[in-house]
Design a protein around this motif. Structure first.
Motif, short mmCIF file in Angstrom:
data_model
loop_
_atom_site.label_atom_id
_atom_site.label_comp_id
_atom_site.label_asym_id
_atom_site.label_seq_id
_atom_site.Cartn_x
_atom_site.Cartn_y
_atom_site.Cartn_z
N ASN A 27 27.61 48.65 -35.71
CA ASN A 27 28.05 48.86 -37.09
C ASN A 27 27.52 50.14 -37.73
N LEU A 51 34.96 40.56 -37.36
CA LEU A 51 33.56 40.79 -37.02
C LEU A 51 33.20 39.93 -35.82
N ARG A 185 29.18 43.14 -35.27
CA ARG A 185 29.93 44.31 -34.83
C ARG A 185 31.32 44.30 -35.48
N PRO A 186 31.63 45.28 -36.30
CA PRO A 186 32.95 45.31 -36.93
C PRO A 186 34.04 45.78 -35.97
N LEU A 261 26.80 42.01 -42.56
CA LEU A 261 27.23 43.41 -42.56
C LEU A 261 26.88 44.09 -43.88
#
Length: 309
Positions: A27, A51, A185-186, A261
């Motif tokens: 990210n 995500l 993790r996008p 996030l």
């Protein structure tokens, strides 16, 4: 992109200017990209459509016999010229977690810069920012007392030198304490690509969720695939990813992952690693994921699915 010899193409994993790119990864760089676009142009072309969360080893290492008390210790931080040194960002976040657990702050330690080569988009490994060689050497040479290392390779490094594990963040039960570059993790796409090809984005998300079900009963096969990209052996993969290895491959936009996030975005901005505040809720488009979940697929059904224009 990983196989390309063209630095301009490889850099797109970080800059995300190619309209047809679907990016899933750490990210730090997409947060930097969005912040930079907002800061420079007042708008951003990237969109988060999901995500994922892949826990991996995140360890603080010291030389053999080191105590676990961080007070007064020299904590190594890579310092590489370039847009943003992801390795520095990861280490700083891990140190913050460790200090919080001990009831300490950055005022209680000595953050020690370790000069790294400029960030470049090389064919095999990007020099300076995504590998920890410079801080590893600094630890072995006695220039710093503690470093951050991650992934299956951290297991090999620790074993090779008999290093002390000061903290294994991946073993902390609270997921908010495991937030870092890879957690969460996008999945980002270019806004124009999403507008022009929503079906392809939906298929991508469908496949990830189908694969997430498959891996739960194919752990050894997943370990073999992972070993080819990260480390020589499946055993090291298992130790590097521990008990959560196949438990969270799904893609979602649950509040907990969104909050994680946002926590990372706030952390990077607070430490001046990105130039603008990022409001994660404004960055997300949930429509593709809702469409994907409304029509789940199995992996055998994937054949022919991409034939749709």
């Amino acid at each position: 992109m990983q196989d390309s010899r063209e630095p301009a193409l490889r850099s797109q994993h970080f800059y995300h200017d190619i309209k047809t790119l679907i990016r899933e990864g750490g990210n730090v760089h997409p947060l930097w990209t969005r912040a930079d676009n907002l800061n420079q142009e007042g708008r951003d072309h990237t969109v988060v459509v999901g995500l994922t969360w892949h826990d991996e080893a995140q360890v603080l290492l010291g030389r053999p016999g080191a105590t676990h008390d961080l007070r007064g210790k020299r904590l190594g931080l890579s310092k590489a010229a370039g847009e943003i040194d992801a390795w520095r960002a990861m280490a700083l976040r891990a140190y913050d977690t460790a200090l919080t657990l001990e009831g300490l702050t950055f005022d209680d330690v000595v953050l020690t810069d370790v000069q790294a080569p400029p960030l470049q988009w090389q064919n095999q490994n990007r020099i300076g920012g995504t590998r920890s060689q410079v801080t590893e050497k600094a630890l072995l040479d006695g220039e710093v007392d503690v470093i951050f290392a991650k992934g299956a390779n951290s297991v090999l490094f620790q074993q090779a030198h008999g290093l002390e594990v000061i903290l294994d963040i991946n073993r902390l039960d609270d997921p908010t304490l495991r937030v870092n570059n890879g957690t969460p993790r996008p999945i980002t796409v270019h806004r124009h690509f999403l507008n022009d090809h929503p079906h392809l984005v939906k298929v991508y998300l469908q496949v990830i969720n189908a694969a997430a079900l498959w891996v739960q009963s194919h752990e050894e096969e997943v370990a073999g695939v992972t070993a080819k990209e990260t480390t020589p052996t499946c055993d090291t993969v298992h130790r590097g990813y521990a008990q959560r290895f196949t438990g969270s491959f799904d893609v979602n936009l649950d509040p907990a992952r969104i909050d994680a996030l946002q926590s990372q975005a706030d952390f990077l901005y607070h430490h001046k690693l990105i130039d603008a505040r990022v409001k994660v809720s404004d960055w997300i488009d949930i429509a593709p994921l809702l469409a994907a979940k409304a029509e789940p697929i199995t992996l055998p059904a994937l054949k022919g699915l991409l034939d749709v224009a």
